[in-house]
Design a protein around this motif. Sequence first.
Motif, PDB file in Angstrom:
ATOM      1  N   ARG A 139      -4.321 -65.587  26.463  1.00  0.00           N
ATOM      2  CA  ARG A 139      -4.202 -64.806  25.236  1.00  0.00           C
ATOM      3  C   ARG A 139      -5.579 -64.394  24.738  1.00  0.00           C
ATOM      4  O   ARG A 139      -6.488 -65.216  24.631  1.00  0.00           O
ATOM      5  N   LEU A 140      -5.710 -63.116  24.399  1.00  0.00           N
ATOM      6  CA  LEU A 140      -6.950 -62.556  23.891  1.00  0.00           C
ATOM      7  C   LEU A 140      -6.792 -62.312  22.391  1.00  0.00           C
ATOM      8  O   LEU A 140      -5.759 -61.801  21.944  1.00  0.00           O
ATOM      9  N   ASN A 141      -7.813 -62.677  21.606  1.00  0.00           N
ATOM     10  CA  ASN A 141      -7.741 -62.578  20.149  1.00  0.00           C
ATOM     11  C   ASN A 141      -8.904 -61.766  19.604  1.00  0.00           C
ATOM     12  O   ASN A 141     -10.061 -62.016  19.960  1.00  0.00           O
ATOM     13  N   PHE A 142      -8.600 -60.785  18.748  1.00  0.00           N
ATOM     14  CA  PHE A 142      -9.621 -59.988  18.076  1.00  0.00           C
ATOM     15  C   PHE A 142      -9.704 -60.411  16.608  1.00  0.00           C
ATOM     16  O   PHE A 142      -8.684 -60.400  15.920  1.00  0.00           O
ATOM     17  N   PRO A 143     -10.891 -60.750  16.103  1.00  0.00           N
ATOM     18  CA  PRO A 143     -11.016 -61.035  14.667  1.00  0.00           C
ATOM     19  C   PRO A 143     -10.842 -59.755  13.860  1.00  0.00           C
ATOM     20  O   PRO A 143     -10.853 -58.651  14.414  1.00  0.00           O
ATOM     21  N   GLU A 144     -10.680 -59.907  12.560  1.00  0.00           N
ATOM     22  CA  GLU A 144     -10.493 -58.720  11.720  1.00  0.00           C
ATOM     23  C   GLU A 144     -11.722 -57.815  11.778  1.00  0.00           C
ATOM     24  O   GLU A 144     -11.609 -56.600  11.908  1.00  0.00           O
ATOM     25  N   ASN A 145     -12.900 -58.398  11.704  1.00  0.00           N
ATOM     26  CA  ASN A 145     -14.150 -57.658  11.842  1.00  0.00           C
ATOM     27  C   ASN A 145     -15.273 -58.673  12.045  1.00  0.00           C
ATOM     28  O   ASN A 145     -15.042 -59.885  12.023  1.00  0.00           O
ATOM     29  N   LEU A 146     -16.501 -58.164  12.222  1.00  0.00           N
ATOM     30  CA  LEU A 146     -17.627 -59.071  12.464  1.00  0.00           C
ATOM     31  C   LEU A 146     -17.896 -59.976  11.266  1.00  0.00           C
ATOM     32  O   LEU A 146     -18.330 -61.123  11.427  1.00  0.00           O
ATOM     33  N   ALA A 147     -17.633 -59.465  10.066  1.00  0.00           N
ATOM     34  CA  ALA A 147     -17.901 -60.261   8.873  1.00  0.00           C
ATOM     35  C   ALA A 147     -16.961 -61.459   8.757  1.00  0.00           C
ATOM     36  O   ALA A 147     -17.319 -62.477   8.161  1.00  0.00           O
ATOM     37  N   THR A 148     -15.771 -61.369   9.345  1.00  0.00           N
ATOM     38  CA  THR A 148     -14.783 -62.457   9.237  1.00  0.00           C
ATOM     39  C   THR A 148     -14.689 -63.293  10.507  1.00  0.00           C
ATOM     40  O   THR A 148     -13.866 -64.205  10.580  1.00  0.00           O
ATOM     41  N   ARG A 149     -15.517 -62.996  11.501  1.00  0.00           N
ATOM     42  CA  ARG A 149     -15.350 -63.633  12.814  1.00  0.00           C
ATOM     43  C   ARG A 149     -15.469 -65.144  12.756  1.00  0.00           C
ATOM     44  O   ARG A 149     -14.763 -65.857  13.482  1.00  0.00           O
ATOM     45  N   ASP A 150     -16.374 -65.662  11.891  1.00  0.00           N
ATOM     46  CA  ASP A 150     -16.552 -67.115  11.836  1.00  0.00           C
ATOM     47  C   ASP A 150     -15.339 -67.790  11.205  1.00  0.00           C
ATOM     48  O   ASP A 150     -14.866 -68.822  11.695  1.00  0.00           O
ATOM     49  N   ASN A 151     -14.833 -67.221  10.126  1.00  0.00           N
ATOM     50  CA  ASN A 151     -13.612 -67.768   9.518  1.00  0.00           C
ATOM     51  C   ASN A 151     -12.425 -67.639  10.458  1.00  0.00           C
ATOM     52  O   ASN A 151     -11.598 -68.555  10.571  1.00  0.00           O
ATOM     53  N   ASP A 152     -12.327 -66.494  11.141  1.00  0.00           N
ATOM     54  CA  ASP A 152     -11.217 -66.292  12.076  1.00  0.00           C
ATOM     55  C   ASP A 152     -11.302 -67.271  13.245  1.00  0.00           C
ATOM     56  O   ASP A 152     -10.280 -67.754  13.732  1.00  0.00           O
ATOM     57  N   ARG A 153     -12.530 -67.568  13.690  1.00  0.00           N
ATOM     58  CA  ARG A 153     -12.694 -68.526  14.787  1.00  0.00           C
ATOM     59  C   ARG A 153     -12.276 -69.920  14.356  1.00  0.00           C
ATOM     60  O   ARG A 153     -11.632 -70.650  15.120  1.00  0.00           O
ATOM     61  N   ARG A 154     -12.637 -70.303  13.111  1.00  0.00           N
ATOM     62  CA  ARG A 154     -12.217 -71.611  12.616  1.00  0.00           C
ATOM     63  C   ARG A 154     -10.694 -71.692  12.517  1.00  0.00           C
ATOM     64  O   ARG A 154     -10.094 -72.721  12.830  1.00  0.00           O
ATOM     65  N   GLU A 155     -10.081 -70.610  12.073  1.00  0.00           N
ATOM     66  CA  GLU A 155      -8.626 -70.592  11.950  1.00  0.00           C
ATOM     67  C   GLU A 155      -7.948 -70.628  13.316  1.00  0.00           C
ATOM     68  O   GLU A 155      -6.944 -71.309  13.512  1.00  0.00           O
ATOM     69  N   LEU A 156      -8.515 -69.895  14.270  1.00  0.00           N
ATOM     70  CA  LEU A 156      -7.922 -69.798  15.602  1.00  0.00           C
ATOM     71  C   LEU A 156      -8.209 -71.023  16.457  1.00  0.00           C
ATOM     72  O   LEU A 156      -7.346 -71.503  17.189  1.00  0.00           O
ATOM     73  N   SER A 157      -9.452 -71.522  16.401  1.00  0.00           N
ATOM     74  CA  SER A 157      -9.920 -72.614  17.253  1.00  0.00           C
ATOM     75  C   SER A 157      -9.678 -72.301  18.729  1.00  0.00           C
ATOM     76  O   SER A 157      -8.849 -72.927  19.386  1.00  0.00           O
ATOM     77  N   PRO A 158     -10.400 -71.313  19.273  1.00  0.00           N
ATOM     78  CA  PRO A 158     -10.158 -70.882  20.656  1.00  0.00           C
ATOM     79  C   PRO A 158     -10.523 -71.942  21.681  1.00  0.00           C
ATOM     80  O   PRO A 158     -11.364 -72.814  21.427  1.00  0.00           O
ATOM     81  N   SER A 159      -9.912 -71.848  22.846  1.00  0.00           N
ATOM     82  CA  SER A 159     -10.258 -72.738  23.950  1.00  0.00           C
ATOM     83  C   SER A 159     -11.298 -72.104  24.868  1.00  0.00           C
ATOM     84  O   SER A 159     -11.900 -72.783  25.701  1.00  0.00           O
ATOM     85  N   LEU A 160     -11.529 -70.782  24.709  1.00  0.00           N
ATOM     86  CA  LEU A 160     -12.466 -70.041  25.550  1.00  0.00           C
ATOM     87  C   LEU A 160     -13.301 -69.115  24.681  1.00  0.00           C
ATOM     88  O   LEU A 160     -12.746 -68.334  23.894  1.00  0.00           O
ATOM     89  N   VAL A 161     -14.623 -69.222  24.784  1.00  0.00           N
ATOM     90  CA  VAL A 161     -15.523 -68.300  24.088  1.00  0.00           C
ATOM     91  C   VAL A 161     -16.554 -67.787  25.084  1.00  0.00           C
ATOM     92  O   VAL A 161     -16.917 -68.462  26.048  1.00  0.00           O
ATOM     93  N   LEU A 162     -17.030 -66.571  24.826  1.00  0.00           N
ATOM     94  CA  LEU A 162     -18.022 -65.916  25.673  1.00  0.00           C
ATOM     95  C   LEU A 162     -19.084 -65.324  24.772  1.00  0.00           C
ATOM     96  O   LEU A 162     -18.769 -64.674  23.773  1.00  0.00           O
ATOM     97  N   GLY A 163     -20.361 -65.562  25.091  1.00  0.00           N
ATOM     98  CA  GLY A 163     -21.413 -65.017  24.247  1.00  0.00           C
ATOM     99  C   GLY A 163     -22.766 -65.019  24.928  1.00  0.00           C
ATOM    100  O   GLY A 163     -22.930 -65.532  26.037  1.00  0.00           O
ATOM    101  N   THR A 164     -23.741 -64.429  24.250  1.00  0.00           N
ATOM    102  CA  THR A 164     -25.125 -64.435  24.709  1.00  0.00           C
ATOM    103  C   THR A 164     -25.853 -65.606  24.067  1.00  0.00           C
ATOM    104  O   THR A 164     -25.304 -66.308  23.213  1.00  0.00           O
ATOM    105  N   ASN A 165     -27.117 -65.792  24.446  1.00  0.00           N
ATOM    106  CA  ASN A 165     -27.886 -66.875  23.819  1.00  0.00           C
ATOM    107  C   ASN A 165     -28.028 -66.630  22.318  1.00  0.00           C
ATOM    108  O   ASN A 165     -28.035 -67.573  21.524  1.00  0.00           O
ATOM    109  N   ALA A 166     -28.100 -65.361  21.906  1.00  0.00           N
ATOM    110  CA  ALA A 166     -28.185 -65.052  20.476  1.00  0.00           C
ATOM    111  C   ALA A 166     -26.885 -65.400  19.762  1.00  0.00           C
ATOM    112  O   ALA A 166     -26.905 -65.850  18.610  1.00  0.00           O
ATOM    113  N   THR A 167     -25.751 -65.196  20.431  1.00  0.00           N
ATOM    114  CA  THR A 167     -24.459 -65.551  19.841  1.00  0.00           C
ATOM    115  C   THR A 167     -24.398 -67.044  19.550  1.00  0.00           C
ATOM    116  O   THR A 167     -24.059 -67.462  18.436  1.00  0.00           O
TER     117      THR A 167
END
Length: 394
Positions: A242-270
């Motif tokens: 399952r792929l999940n899109f947050p509402e926007n970049l400003a809410t991504r941290d709250n959305d991640r806490r709510e979702l609690s994903p099992s898979l994340v992908l990012g750069t070193n800056a992320t």
Amino acid sequence: MPEITPKLPQTLPELLRNQVILRPRHVALRHKRLGIWQEWTWQDLLNQTQRYASALASLGFSADSSLLLLSRPRVEALLLALAVQSLGGTVQPLDPDLTHDELQVLLKGINPKFIFSEGQAEVDQLIESQISPQLILYANSRGLSHYKLPSLLSVDQLLTSYVELPSVQIKPEAFAFVFYGLDSEGSLIHQKLSHQRLINEAKHLIEQTGLTHKEDALAARAFATAGQARYLVAPWLVAGFRLNFPENLATRDNDRRELSPSLVLGTNATFARVAHLAEQKLPTTGTLAYRIYTWAWNQETHNPLAWILTRLIRRVLRENLGFARLRTALLIGEPLAKAHADFYASLGIRIKRLAATGVTQSHPAQTSPVQTLQSELQKNKQQSEPNPSNPLLR
């Protein structure tokens, strides 16, 4: 009679149809809109993709055409990409968060004929570039009601046009995505990814990391980098998670806490940005809380009370970051700074770097999150996540 071996999917559209056969009612995609998670099953995605493909074909889109995406993660962008690829065309993603000057150079250099833009800000960029596309689609109509461009069409209006879907034979070596960027001298460069390469790399990643259809993945950034296509979109279609899109970049941290994903992908800056969020929750040096936490980490292997306390700290921090259920963390590009790698390792999170030679895993740390972050991160505070103009390097 000899047994007939079923043909394995060799293109991204074939993978979508295969997921519909395997798990038609499973939720494949979720996008948060106005605080509510909207769900799409694999069957829903296929149905809507076919509608988009029919509509695009009716407006002249063919196997020789390309669609430029100028949008943050949203359902329409992903489905239009799959629709384009089902017609034999290619997708050209651009990050709308690039600087104004970078976008202008890229738009003029690419000179696209078919474009999907997120909303007014992106349409304004297109108008300023003075390119002459055949079709400009948009998702968010706010502020666009008085625009009189003949090529401008909402995605809802697009669906009023349709033709019978043409039969297209897509070769595995055909290009699915073309990514554009600027080199150090400001000249246009590009990277082409074929269906075959994307699928082969996705299968290799799944074998290395053990990804399954049960994963919950979070996609917070635009699909404007080769890394997103190679290590998120293609594995999603191959594994069926399952792929999940947050509402926007400003809410991504709250959305991640709510979702609690099992898979994340990012750069070193992320990952650095998320580590800085954790730093704000840690006790200040010299306080009683700091001394207790430091004592617990130093005595973890010797004192039962310290052992319990350190596990409570890990649990609270992981939940606060939205990593309570995190099983796989993938890093694209440059390795993490030692302070960040040690911090995540101290929480029991092993960052797996996606390098040219394969997946490498970070080393576990012996220090506490407090010691790791406050001794090193405060000395070298980084800015918010950078956005380099060259997506080929991300």
